[in-house]
Scaffold this motif. Structure first.
Motif, PDB file in Angstrom:
ATOM      1  N   UNK A   1       0.639  -1.063   0.409  1.00  0.00           N
ATOM      2  CA  UNK A   1      -0.275   0.206  -0.222  1.00  0.00           C
ATOM      3  C   UNK A   1       0.465   1.299   0.039  1.00  0.00           C
ATOM      4  N   UNK A   2       2.213   1.035   0.322  1.00  0.00           N
ATOM      5  CA  UNK A   2       2.771   2.384   0.036  1.00  0.00           C
ATOM      6  C   UNK A   2       3.916   2.733  -0.629  1.00  0.00           C
ATOM      7  N   UNK A   3       3.779   1.539  -1.659  1.00  0.00           N
ATOM      8  CA  UNK A   3       4.519   0.605  -2.796  1.00  0.00           C
ATOM      9  C   UNK A   3       5.927   0.590  -3.049  1.00  0.00           C
ATOM     10  N   UNK A   4       5.921  -0.011  -1.796  1.00  0.00           N
ATOM     11  CA  UNK A   4       7.432  -0.826  -0.943  1.00  0.00           C
ATOM     12  C   UNK A   4       7.584  -1.904  -1.354  1.00  0.00           C
ATOM     13  N   UNK A   5       8.511  -2.751  -1.827  1.00  0.00           N
ATOM     14  CA  UNK A   5       9.339  -4.543  -1.808  1.00  0.00           C
ATOM     15  C   UNK A   5       8.715  -4.473  -0.239  1.00  0.00           C
ATOM     16  N   UNK A   6       7.639  -5.791  -0.276  1.00  0.00           N
ATOM     17  CA  UNK A   6       7.377  -6.055   1.133  1.00  0.00           C
ATOM     18  C   UNK A   6       9.074  -7.034   1.941  1.00  0.00           C
ATOM     19  N   UNK A   7       8.972  -7.546   3.183  1.00  0.00           N
ATOM     20  CA  UNK A   7       9.981  -7.970   2.989  1.00  0.00           C
ATOM     21  C   UNK A   7       9.963  -9.362   2.915  1.00  0.00           C
ATOM     22  N   UNK A   8      10.818 -10.438   3.312  1.00  0.00           N
ATOM     23  CA  UNK A   8      10.367 -11.918   3.277  1.00  0.00           C
ATOM     24  C   UNK A   8       9.698 -12.344   4.308  1.00  0.00           C
ATOM     25  N   UNK A   9       9.445 -12.971   3.658  1.00  0.00           N
ATOM     26  CA  UNK A   9       8.209 -14.025   5.035  1.00  0.00           C
ATOM     27  C   UNK A   9       9.678 -14.484   6.570  1.00  0.00           C
ATOM     28  N   UNK A  10      10.637 -14.928   5.771  1.00  0.00           N
ATOM     29  CA  UNK A  10      11.236 -14.843   7.398  1.00  0.00           C
ATOM     30  C   UNK A  10      11.783 -13.364   8.344  1.00  0.00           C
ATOM     31  N   UNK A  11      12.138 -12.442   8.182  1.00  0.00           N
ATOM     32  CA  UNK A  11      12.270 -10.797   7.862  1.00  0.00           C
ATOM     33  C   UNK A  11      10.557 -10.646   8.961  1.00  0.00           C
ATOM     34  N   UNK A  12      10.204 -10.761   8.192  1.00  0.00           N
ATOM     35  CA  UNK A  12       8.348 -10.669   8.949  1.00  0.00           C
ATOM     36  C   UNK A  12       9.031 -11.582  10.432  1.00  0.00           C
ATOM     37  N   UNK A  13       8.781 -12.587  10.341  1.00  0.00           N
ATOM     38  CA  UNK A  13       8.526 -13.072  11.602  1.00  0.00           C
ATOM     39  C   UNK A  13       9.495 -13.598  12.345  1.00  0.00           C
ATOM     40  N   UNK A  14      10.770 -12.579  12.298  1.00  0.00           N
ATOM     41  CA  UNK A  14      11.567 -12.220  12.759  1.00  0.00           C
ATOM     42  C   UNK A  14      11.627 -11.403  14.394  1.00  0.00           C
ATOM     43  N   UNK A  15      10.571 -10.343  13.947  1.00  0.00           N
ATOM     44  CA  UNK A  15      10.030  -9.302  14.694  1.00  0.00           C
ATOM     45  C   UNK A  15       8.438  -9.968  15.423  1.00  0.00           C
ATOM     46  N   UNK A  16       8.018 -11.062  14.885  1.00  0.00           N
ATOM     47  CA  UNK A  16       7.177 -10.849  16.119  1.00  0.00           C
ATOM     48  C   UNK A  16       7.384 -11.643  17.920  1.00  0.00           C
ATOM     49  N   UNK A  17       6.760 -10.334  17.834  1.00  0.00           N
ATOM     50  CA  UNK A  17       6.731 -10.704  19.701  1.00  0.00           C
ATOM     51  C   UNK A  17       7.518  -8.746  19.873  1.00  0.00           C
ATOM     52  N   UNK A  18       7.953  -7.905  19.034  1.00  0.00           N
ATOM     53  CA  UNK A  18       8.125  -6.354  19.548  1.00  0.00           C
ATOM     54  C   UNK A  18       6.642  -5.501  18.718  1.00  0.00           C
ATOM     55  N   UNK A  19       6.566  -4.704  20.241  1.00  0.00           N
ATOM     56  CA  UNK A  19       5.339  -3.609  19.293  1.00  0.00           C
ATOM     57  C   UNK A  19       5.969  -3.513  18.079  1.00  0.00           C
ATOM     58  N   UNK A  20       4.391  -2.645  17.499  1.00  0.00           N
ATOM     59  CA  UNK A  20       4.721  -2.409  16.434  1.00  0.00           C
ATOM     60  C   UNK A  20       5.406  -1.646  15.519  1.00  0.00           C
ATOM     61  N   UNK A  21       5.737  -0.102  16.598  1.00  0.00           N
ATOM     62  CA  UNK A  21       6.834   0.622  15.813  1.00  0.00           C
ATOM     63  C   UNK A  21       7.934   0.456  16.159  1.00  0.00           C
ATOM     64  N   UNK A  22       8.602  -0.451  16.865  1.00  0.00           N
ATOM     65  CA  UNK A  22       9.525  -1.129  17.478  1.00  0.00           C
ATOM     66  C   UNK A  22      10.055  -2.201  15.685  1.00  0.00           C
ATOM     67  N   UNK A  23       8.697  -3.116  15.370  1.00  0.00           N
ATOM     68  CA  UNK A  23       9.247  -3.833  14.548  1.00  0.00           C
ATOM     69  C   UNK A  23       9.445  -3.341  13.468  1.00  0.00           C
ATOM     70  N   UNK A  24       8.448  -2.128  12.516  1.00  0.00           N
ATOM     71  CA  UNK A  24       8.641  -1.694  11.790  1.00  0.00           C
ATOM     72  C   UNK A  24       9.784  -1.148  11.818  1.00  0.00           C
TER      73      UNK A  24
END
Length: 226
Positions: free
Chosen positions: A37-60
């Motif tokens: 939606x922001x016109x950006x290349x999405x991160x890989x699945x592994x990268x997304x799962x690596x930040x699960x557990x962090x609060x959203x601002x820190x994750x992004x």
């Protein structure tokens, strides 16, 4: 809880995503939607799962480290919108309980000495919806990202112990990520890692490891033999 207690009270804290519920499909899909939606290349699945557990601002901040703060904030907002839409569309099915989770929770809840709680990077709104969707009413303390610094800061666990009056020696933190385990160590409690979540079990450095929810009651009896 019912019945009289026969020993000291014990506090059992659970992470949510990757520990109690398998939400990875929804998390990856919603994060991908937010980046597109922001016109950006999405991160890989592994990268997304690596930040699960962090609060959203820190994750992004990690996933979009090269982007400006306004863009990171837009990604946070976009993820929230996508996640809320998925929850409305799919109900509890968008974050199903892991096999054996419900039975283990019910078994532990039936022990008068055990108090159950959660310490999660979810928002209050997200946790409330999950609890309602799965009828998880047994949690007496519910710590969420809205009211605390992001994991691995120990604030969630320290507050849960303060609310329940349980000391670190009688508290365990159960989770699937390094953030959960680091949070537990910082709070001085026993850590239990699960090997079915989003971080590799070898990286958790937990005091104990769990491969099956059915083994949890027995593990707790070994941790607290009296």
């Amino acid at each position: 809880m019912s019945g009289a207690t026969t020993g000291p009270l014990r506090l059992i804290l659970f992470d949510v995503d990757g520990t109690l519920v398998d939400s990875q499909g929804t998390i990856v899909a919603c994060m991908t939607e937010a980046f597109v939606a922001e016109g950006l290349e999405p991160p890989q699945r592994a990268a997304i799962l690596s930040i699960v557990g962090l609060s959203l601002p820190q994750a992004l901040a990690q996933l979009a480290a090269t982007q400006t703060v306004p863009v990171q904030e837009a990604l946070v907002a976009g993820y929230k919108r996508a996640y809320q839409a998925a929850r409305l569309r799919e109900g509890a099915a968008h974050s199903p309980l892991y096999p054996g989770a419900r039975a283990a929770l019910d078994t532990l809840h039936a022990v008068p000495e055990y108090l159950l709680g959660v310490a999660t990077g979810k928002s209050q709104r997200g946790l409330d919806a999950l609890i309602e969707g799965h009828d998880l009413t047994m949690f007496v303390t519910r710590q969420v990202a809205d009211h605390h610094p992001s994991k691995p800061h120990p604030s969630m666990i320290l507050t849960a112990m303060s609310e329940t009056g349980i000391p670190p020696a009688d508290t365990v933190m159960i989770g699937d990520t390094t953030f959960d385990m680091e949070m537990g160590r910082a709070a001085g409690v026993t850590t239990i890692g699960v090997d079915w979540g989003y971080h590799a079990a070898a990286h958790l450095r937990a005091d104990h490891m769990l491969s099956d929810f059915g083994a949890l009651p027995g593990l707790l009896r070994r941790i607290w033999p009296d």
